[in-house]
Design a protein around this motif. Structure first.
Motif, PDB file in Angstrom:
ATOM      1  N   GLY A 144       0.709  -1.080  -0.200  1.00  0.00           N
ATOM      2  CA  GLY A 144      -0.491   0.022   0.466  1.00  0.00           C
ATOM      3  C   GLY A 144       0.797   1.360   0.012  1.00  0.00           C
ATOM      4  O   GLY A 144       2.320   0.972  -0.343  1.00  0.00           O
ATOM      5  N   HIS A 145       0.313   2.685   0.147  1.00  0.00           N
ATOM      6  CA  HIS A 145       1.032   3.463   0.740  1.00  0.00           C
ATOM      7  C   HIS A 145       0.507   4.379   1.833  1.00  0.00           C
ATOM      8  O   HIS A 145      -0.721   4.304   1.946  1.00  0.00           O
ATOM      9  N   PHE A 146       1.899   4.448   1.847  1.00  0.00           N
ATOM     10  CA  PHE A 146       2.260   5.549   3.510  1.00  0.00           C
ATOM     11  C   PHE A 146       1.379   7.055   3.152  1.00  0.00           C
ATOM     12  O   PHE A 146       2.787   7.907   2.450  1.00  0.00           O
ATOM     13  N   MET A 147       0.681   7.970   3.199  1.00  0.00           N
ATOM     14  CA  MET A 147       0.489   9.178   2.759  1.00  0.00           C
ATOM     15  C   MET A 147       1.560  10.166   3.798  1.00  0.00           C
ATOM     16  O   MET A 147       1.813  11.170   3.047  1.00  0.00           O
ATOM     17  N   ASP A 148       1.253   9.895   4.643  1.00  0.00           N
ATOM     18  CA  ASP A 148       2.571  10.885   5.024  1.00  0.00           C
ATOM     19  C   ASP A 148       2.151  12.352   5.607  1.00  0.00           C
ATOM     20  O   ASP A 148       2.825  13.370   4.516  1.00  0.00           O
ATOM     21  N   GLN A 149       1.429  12.659   6.030  1.00  0.00           N
ATOM     22  CA  GLN A 149       0.583  14.400   5.928  1.00  0.00           C
ATOM     23  C   GLN A 149       1.850  15.433   6.878  1.00  0.00           C
ATOM     24  O   GLN A 149       1.620  16.197   5.861  1.00  0.00           O
ATOM     25  N   PHE A 150       2.343  14.777   7.433  1.00  0.00           N
ATOM     26  CA  PHE A 150       3.192  15.836   8.325  1.00  0.00           C
ATOM     27  C   PHE A 150       4.878  16.372   7.458  1.00  0.00           C
ATOM     28  O   PHE A 150       5.652  16.850   7.611  1.00  0.00           O
ATOM     29  N   THR A 151       4.461  15.195   6.023  1.00  0.00           N
ATOM     30  CA  THR A 151       5.829  15.661   5.323  1.00  0.00           C
ATOM     31  C   THR A 151       4.848  16.493   4.163  1.00  0.00           C
ATOM     32  O   THR A 151       5.706  16.994   3.295  1.00  0.00           O
ATOM     33  N   TYR A 152       3.660  16.005   3.430  1.00  0.00           N
ATOM     34  CA  TYR A 152       3.185  16.579   2.182  1.00  0.00           C
ATOM     35  C   TYR A 152       2.682  17.514   2.043  1.00  0.00           C
ATOM     36  O   TYR A 152       1.727  17.580   1.319  1.00  0.00           O
ATOM     37  N   ALA A 153       1.414  17.740   3.741  1.00  0.00           N
ATOM     38  CA  ALA A 153       0.752  18.930   3.816  1.00  0.00           C
ATOM     39  C   ALA A 153       1.051  20.168   3.336  1.00  0.00           C
ATOM     40  O   ALA A 153      -0.194  20.579   2.345  1.00  0.00           O
ATOM     41  N   GLU A 154       2.442  20.605   3.030  1.00  0.00           N
ATOM     42  CA  GLU A 154       2.311  21.881   2.870  1.00  0.00           C
ATOM     43  C   GLU A 154       2.618  22.162   1.001  1.00  0.00           C
ATOM     44  O   GLU A 154       2.259  23.000   0.518  1.00  0.00           O
ATOM     45  N   ARG A 155       3.003  20.641   0.301  1.00  0.00           N
ATOM     46  CA  ARG A 155       3.059  20.689  -1.214  1.00  0.00           C
ATOM     47  C   ARG A 155       1.309  20.066  -1.861  1.00  0.00           C
ATOM     48  O   ARG A 155       1.795  20.276  -3.276  1.00  0.00           O
ATOM     49  N   ALA A 156       1.031  19.718  -0.845  1.00  0.00           N
ATOM     50  CA  ALA A 156      -0.272  19.043  -1.821  1.00  0.00           C
ATOM     51  C   ALA A 156      -1.518  19.619  -2.096  1.00  0.00           C
ATOM     52  O   ALA A 156      -1.817  19.602  -2.937  1.00  0.00           O
ATOM     53  N   THR A 157      -1.249  20.559  -1.187  1.00  0.00           N
ATOM     54  CA  THR A 157      -2.647  21.872  -1.546  1.00  0.00           C
ATOM     55  C   THR A 157      -2.458  23.480  -2.466  1.00  0.00           C
ATOM     56  O   THR A 157      -0.647  23.528  -2.724  1.00  0.00           O
ATOM     57  N   ASP A 158      -3.018  23.260  -3.389  1.00  0.00           N
ATOM     58  CA  ASP A 158      -2.208  24.003  -4.951  1.00  0.00           C
ATOM     59  C   ASP A 158      -3.120  25.552  -3.818  1.00  0.00           C
ATOM     60  O   ASP A 158      -3.991  26.068  -3.786  1.00  0.00           O
ATOM     61  N   TRP A 159      -1.543  26.521  -3.722  1.00  0.00           N
ATOM     62  CA  TRP A 159      -1.769  27.111  -2.494  1.00  0.00           C
ATOM     63  C   TRP A 159      -2.408  29.412  -3.204  1.00  0.00           C
ATOM     64  O   TRP A 159      -2.444  30.007  -2.291  1.00  0.00           O
ATOM     65  N   ARG A 160      -2.111  28.693  -4.430  1.00  0.00           N
ATOM     66  CA  ARG A 160      -2.366  30.047  -5.529  1.00  0.00           C
ATOM     67  C   ARG A 160      -4.821  30.696  -5.376  1.00  0.00           C
ATOM     68  O   ARG A 160      -4.340  31.398  -5.674  1.00  0.00           O
ATOM     69  N   ALA A 161      -4.922  29.498  -5.558  1.00  0.00           N
ATOM     70  CA  ALA A 161      -6.385  29.686  -5.373  1.00  0.00           C
ATOM     71  C   ALA A 161      -7.082  27.669  -5.137  1.00  0.00           C
ATOM     72  O   ALA A 161      -6.779  27.121  -4.526  1.00  0.00           O
ATOM     73  N   ASN A 162      -7.433  27.769  -6.826  1.00  0.00           N
ATOM     74  CA  ASN A 162      -8.379  26.026  -5.909  1.00  0.00           C
ATOM     75  C   ASN A 162      -9.615  25.855  -4.777  1.00  0.00           C
ATOM     76  O   ASN A 162      -9.432  24.733  -4.823  1.00  0.00           O
ATOM     77  N   ASN A 163      -9.748  27.460  -4.791  1.00  0.00           N
ATOM     78  CA  ASN A 163     -11.249  27.392  -3.936  1.00  0.00           C
ATOM     79  C   ASN A 163      -9.793  26.870  -2.258  1.00  0.00           C
ATOM     80  O   ASN A 163     -11.052  26.121  -1.604  1.00  0.00           O
ATOM     81  N   ASN A 164      -9.127  26.847  -2.245  1.00  0.00           N
ATOM     82  CA  ASN A 164      -8.502  26.431  -0.872  1.00  0.00           C
ATOM     83  C   ASN A 164      -8.334  27.510   0.347  1.00  0.00           C
ATOM     84  O   ASN A 164      -9.125  28.654   0.201  1.00  0.00           O
ATOM     85  N   ILE A 165      -8.339  27.571   1.281  1.00  0.00           N
ATOM     86  CA  ILE A 165      -9.319  28.159   2.797  1.00  0.00           C
ATOM     87  C   ILE A 165      -8.897  29.167   2.578  1.00  0.00           C
ATOM     88  O   ILE A 165      -9.103  30.472   2.740  1.00  0.00           O
ATOM     89  N   ALA A 166      -7.351  29.757   1.979  1.00  0.00           N
ATOM     90  CA  ALA A 166      -7.360  30.991   1.909  1.00  0.00           C
ATOM     91  C   ALA A 166      -8.050  32.163   0.985  1.00  0.00           C
ATOM     92  O   ALA A 166      -8.865  32.853   1.170  1.00  0.00           O
ATOM     93  N   GLU A 167      -8.494  30.953  -0.142  1.00  0.00           N
ATOM     94  CA  GLU A 167      -9.063  32.334  -1.605  1.00  0.00           C
ATOM     95  C   GLU A 167     -10.795  31.800  -0.864  1.00  0.00           C
ATOM     96  O   GLU A 167     -11.699  33.260  -0.866  1.00  0.00           O
ATOM     97  N   SER A 168     -11.205  31.156   0.071  1.00  0.00           N
ATOM     98  CA  SER A 168     -12.424  30.916   0.756  1.00  0.00           C
ATOM     99  C   SER A 168     -13.013  31.947   1.403  1.00  0.00           C
ATOM    100  O   SER A 168     -13.700  33.183   1.211  1.00  0.00           O
ATOM    101  N   ILE A 169     -11.802  32.447   2.767  1.00  0.00           N
ATOM    102  CA  ILE A 169     -11.157  33.223   3.191  1.00  0.00           C
ATOM    103  C   ILE A 169     -12.111  34.813   2.527  1.00  0.00           C
ATOM    104  O   ILE A 169     -12.751  35.301   2.820  1.00  0.00           O
ATOM    105  N   PHE A 170     -11.165  34.775   1.667  1.00  0.00           N
ATOM    106  CA  PHE A 170     -11.022  36.213   0.867  1.00  0.00           C
ATOM    107  C   PHE A 170     -12.698  36.227  -0.139  1.00  0.00           C
ATOM    108  O   PHE A 170     -12.966  38.309   0.195  1.00  0.00           O
ATOM    109  N   LYS A 171     -12.946  35.432  -0.348  1.00  0.00           N
ATOM    110  CA  LYS A 171     -13.772  35.688  -0.854  1.00  0.00           C
ATOM    111  C   LYS A 171     -14.889  35.864  -0.137  1.00  0.00           C
ATOM    112  O   LYS A 171     -16.358  37.015  -1.035  1.00  0.00           O
TER     113      LYS A 171
END
Length: 366
Positions: A144-171
């Motif tokens: 199987g696959h170990f997701m490893d959230q503590f390694t990949y959390a910062e790079r898995a999210t599209d921080w520019r847009a894609n309705n991430n939490i930041a974009e949602s807050i500002f809208k």
């Protein structure tokens, strides 16, 4: 079905699930002692799995699929004692994959029940420090696959847009009296949320500052303070885990990016939980301890704004509901076992909400 076709179908299922979901609410919260300073809670408890980690789990699954790490019939493994495992169990079931949460044996029965409700399995270990090693072992032996959230959390999210939490807050803030927040307050678990918020406000050229609030038993604040002084030690360790579930870590995680944060504060657990109880009363429903930690940070920057004669808005995150903590934060016996005096912390918090100074906090600012 080929692997490539299965990945395409899996991504389609996750995107369709996202399209069926409404955005989370932005709730005004009155602070009586701070006229002219508007406070809002981004209520992440309304996600299908009940917490902010729903966003992270969706991003981790899409990232793993796009990288070719997930395969039809192969299990997904995560090292998590709480909300991330609940949310990943949801997405694994959506894709028809087996999910195994590797968790400390001390994990609350409410969280175990939430994971199993979404079809996940709980693999309990006695040593919390062995979660990653055990997750890697299970992934290796099961294929199987170990997701490893503590390694990949910062790079898995599209921080520019894609309705991430930041974009949602500002809208959602667009029609408010102060549409661009002076501060956004968050707390680090993986560090992924603070990285997303910090990157987004810089990318969009907003003057908003990011305050990251760390619980009492965690290493992130000390690491950040050392980083500002030019002597950060990524091997730094804390002697125990956080009592505020979902945030704080005994070691520095790869997803925590100190340069995405404008300031940090260290929050005593007793004050976090007093703020949690006050917020639950103010909203008429229970919230979790991490929301209380965030609210202490809100009051810290609200007092600084008031002292400087500034009006404006502050946004923070309501991370999850309090139902998962009936055995702890909402049980008087838990406070007795932990040696936490609720009377003094409640009095300090209520006074601060009305305008009295907060108890002094350890702080650091870039």
């Amino acid at each position: 079905m080929s692997q490539r076709d299965w990945v395409a179908a899996a991504i389609h299922k996750i995107e369709a699930d996202f399209n069926r979901s409404a955005d989370t609410h932005l709730i005004p919260l009155a602070l009586p002692g701070y006229p002219g300073i508007d406070v809002y809670l981004k209520d992440e408890s309304s996600h299908p799995t009940g917490s902010l980690k729903h966003r992270l789990a969706r991003s981790l699954f899409l990232y793993a699929l796009a990288n070719g790490w997930l395969r039809e019939g192969a299990p997904v493994i995560e090292a998590s004692s709480g909300s991330t495992a609940v949310s990943e169990a949801y997405f694994a079931r959506l894709l028809g994959l087996r999910f195994i949460a590797v968790m400390p044996a001390s994990t609350s029965p409410e969280k175990i029940a939430a994971i199993t409700f979404h079809g996940g399995q709980c693999h309990l270990v006695d040593d919390p420090g062995a979660l990653n090693a055990e997750s890697n072992r299970l992934a290796r032996e099961s294929g199987g696959h170990f997701m490893d959230q503590f390694t990949y959390a910062e790079r898995a999210t599209d921080w520019r847009a894609n309705n991430n939490i930041a974009e949602s807050i500002f809208k959602q803030m667009a029609a408010e009296p102060h549409p661009v927040p002076a501060w956004i307050v968050c707390s680090p678990g993986t560090g992924g949320t603070s990285a997303t918020l910090g990157r987004y406000v810089r990318y969009r050229r907003h003057p908003t500052q990011i305050l990251c609030v760390d619980p009492e038993h965690s290493v992130f604040f000390d690491y950040y303070r050392d980083a500002l002084a030019g002597n950060a030690d990524a091997a730094r360790r804390h002697h125990c885990g956080s009592r505020i579930e979902g945030i704080g870590r005994p070691c520095v995680e790869a997803s925590f990016v100190p340069t995405c944060v404008d300031a940090m504060a260290k929050i005593p657990d007793a004050l976090s939980l007093a703020a949690m109880r006050w917020t639950s009363t103010a909203l008429g429903r229970r919230v979790g301890g991490s929301t209380g930690t965030n609210l202490v940070g809100v009051l810290h920057v609200a007092q600084a704004m008031q002292a400087a004669g500034q009006a404006g808005s502050i946004v923070t995150i309501l991370c999850d509901a309090g139902d998962r903590y009936a055995h702890s934060y909402y049980d008087p016996a838990w406070y007795t076992r932990c040696g936490i005096d609720t009377a003094d912390s409640d009095a300090a918090w209520h006074a601060a909400v009305s305008g009295a100074p907060l108890p002094e906090l350890a702080t650091a600012q870039a």
